[in-house]
Design a protein around this motif. Structure first.
Motif, PDB file in Angstrom:
ATOM      1  N   ALA A  52       0.828  -1.213   0.000  1.00  0.00           N
ATOM      2  CA  ALA A  52       0.000   0.000   0.000  1.00  0.00           C
ATOM      3  C   ALA A  52       0.857   1.257   0.000  1.00  0.00           C
ATOM      4  CB  ALA A  52      -0.937  -0.004   1.205  1.00  0.00           C
TER       5      ALA A  52
ATOM      6  N   PRO B 283      -1.008   6.341  -1.374  1.00  0.00           N
ATOM      7  CA  PRO B 283      -2.237   6.556  -0.594  1.00  0.00           C
ATOM      8  C   PRO B 283      -2.209   7.889   0.150  1.00  0.00           C
ATOM      9  CG  PRO B 283      -0.748   5.151   0.627  1.00  0.00           C
ATOM     10  CD  PRO B 283      -0.071   5.437  -0.688  1.00  0.00           C
TER      11      PRO B 283
ATOM     12  N   ILE C 164      -4.330   5.172   4.863  1.00  0.00           N
ATOM     13  CA  ILE C 164      -4.358   3.716   4.882  1.00  0.00           C
ATOM     14  C   ILE C 164      -5.276   3.284   6.022  1.00  0.00           C
ATOM     15  CG2 ILE C 164      -3.013   1.606   5.189  1.00  0.00           C
ATOM     16  CD1 ILE C 164      -0.578   3.137   4.138  1.00  0.00           C
TER      17      ILE C 164
ATOM     18  N   HIS D 141       2.092   9.245   6.242  1.00  0.00           N
ATOM     19  CA  HIS D 141       0.764   8.705   5.949  1.00  0.00           C
ATOM     20  C   HIS D 141      -0.150   8.899   7.164  1.00  0.00           C
ATOM     21  CE1 HIS D 141       3.471   6.632   3.125  1.00  0.00           C
ATOM     22  NE2 HIS D 141       2.456   6.757   2.287  1.00  0.00           N
TER      23      HIS D 141
ATOM     24  N   SER E 233      -4.395   7.789   9.302  1.00  0.00           N
ATOM     25  CA  SER E 233      -4.682   6.369   9.139  1.00  0.00           C
ATOM     26  C   SER E 233      -5.572   5.869  10.272  1.00  0.00           C
ATOM     27  CB  SER E 233      -3.387   5.561   9.091  1.00  0.00           C
ATOM     28  OG  SER E 233      -2.605   5.933   7.979  1.00  0.00           O
TER      29      SER E 233
END
Length: 350
Positions: free
Chosen positions: A190, A195, A198, A219, A222
């Motif tokens: 991923a 992204p 996630i 990220h 999430s």
């Protein structure tokens, strides 16, 4: 299966069938003709899923076409005869449904919506059947439609409504014992898929380390769920799962990763009357020595049981000023902390 109020079906041998309705287990008067008929039914269920169940492989998990999850166990593991468990998923509940059911209140949801929009990393913690996935689905409503969202699950249960959602599901070994794809491999993949967020349906193993690293490397925002009985236990479980990687990481290094990666832990629970509620919202604030420090922001305080067997309680604001308010301001998320102040002040623990 045709009853929309039935959320779980549990068959303990061909003679005994229980169902769960509205959070309460009930024994039914239904039964199979004999053990042979029951075994044939199990085989018919698992065959279209590309799985097998026999003495060499006496346990099987799977997902039916309607999204229901199944688990079957046969002899010699099942000592009193074959067992089958089916968890059904009805209509997708919305925030207003949870408010009507008393699972949460509007001030609590308003705070969590701001947390999602401000891209805080959040963990939903709770026991089996406590409503973790349902609540994760509700929080996903607050994700921006312009973002690319990657979901990773063991058995697909999430139902996101955004247009740009990429879904991946782990895969067990085939009949020859090959081809297994674990959650951890999907989390790593991923990260190569550009992204914005996630979402891991449930963290239960070594993938916790990759999830923490993703949260700590840009990220943010999430979401995941975890089996634990309290917010503190959730952090301890994550620590244990990181150790499952087999890497010789110092405990302090793991805890520093946890403290910097996770912002909010939401605890959900199934109460004695079968109702499911958000019972606590805690914020991870950093490290003190070797300990990850947390502060509880909201709690559900139980006061007893009424004459109908229903839990009596209320949501309380602890009075602690959330550290994440600064993050809300920095990213331009409008939020008035007086929303939480409208809840009853929490009683002193001392």
């Amino acid at each position: 299966m045709a009853d929309p109020d039935t959320t779980e079906i549990m068959v303990n041998g061909y003679k005994t069938i229980y169902v769960e309705r509205f959070g309460i287990l009930e024994k039914t008067d239904k039964k199979f003709v004999n053990d042979r008929q029951f075994r044939v039914i199990i085989e018919r269920i698992v065959a279209p899923l590309g799985r097998r169940i026999d003495e060499a492989s006496p346990m099987v998990d799977g997902r039916l076409a309607d999204g229901s999850r199944i688990n079957a166990v046969i002899e010699p593991i099942a000592l009193d005869g074959a067992m089958l468990t089916i968890r059904r998923f009805g209509k997708r509940l919305q925030a207003r449904d949870l408010i009507q059911l008393g699972s949460v209140t509007q001030p609590v949801l308003t705070f969590l919506r701001a947390a999602v929009q401000a891209r805080l990393n959040m963990v939903i913690s709770g026991g089996t059947g406590s409503g973790k996935t349902t609540f994760l689905n509700v929080l996903s409503n607050y994700l921006p439609e312009a973002e690319r969202i990657v979901t990773i699950e063991d058995a697909a249960e999430l139902k996101l409504m955004q247009p740009h959602v990429v879904r991946m599901e782990s895969r067990p070994p085939n009949l020859e014992g090959r081809g297994e794809i674990r959650i951890r491999e999907l989390v790593r993949n991923a990260l190569r898929m550009r992204p914005n967020r996630i979402i891991v349906g449930e963290a239960r193993g070594a993938e916790a380390l990759d999830m923490l690293q993703a949260m700590n490397t840009g990220h943010d925002g999430s979401l995941t769920t975890i089996h634990a009985n309290s917010a503190r236990d959730a952090l301890s479980r994550i620590e244990t799962m990181v150790l499952m990687t087999g890497l010789d990481l110092p405990i302090r290094a793991i805890r520093e990763q946890v403290a910097s990666a996770i912002n909010v832990v939401i605890q959900v629970a199934r109460l004695r009357d079968g109702s499911r509620k958000v019972v606590s919202i805690s914020e991870v604030v950093g490290m003190e020595g070797e300990i990850v420090t947390m502060q509880e922001i909201v709690r559900y305080q139980q006061h007893g049981i009424d004459l109908d067997g229903k839990v009596i309680g209320e949501y309380q604001f602890t009075g602690v000023q959330p550290n994440c308010l600064k993050r809300f301001e920095e990213v331009g998320v409008a939020y008035d902390v007086r929303e939480l102040s409208s809840l009853r002040p929490a009683e002193s623990l001392w």
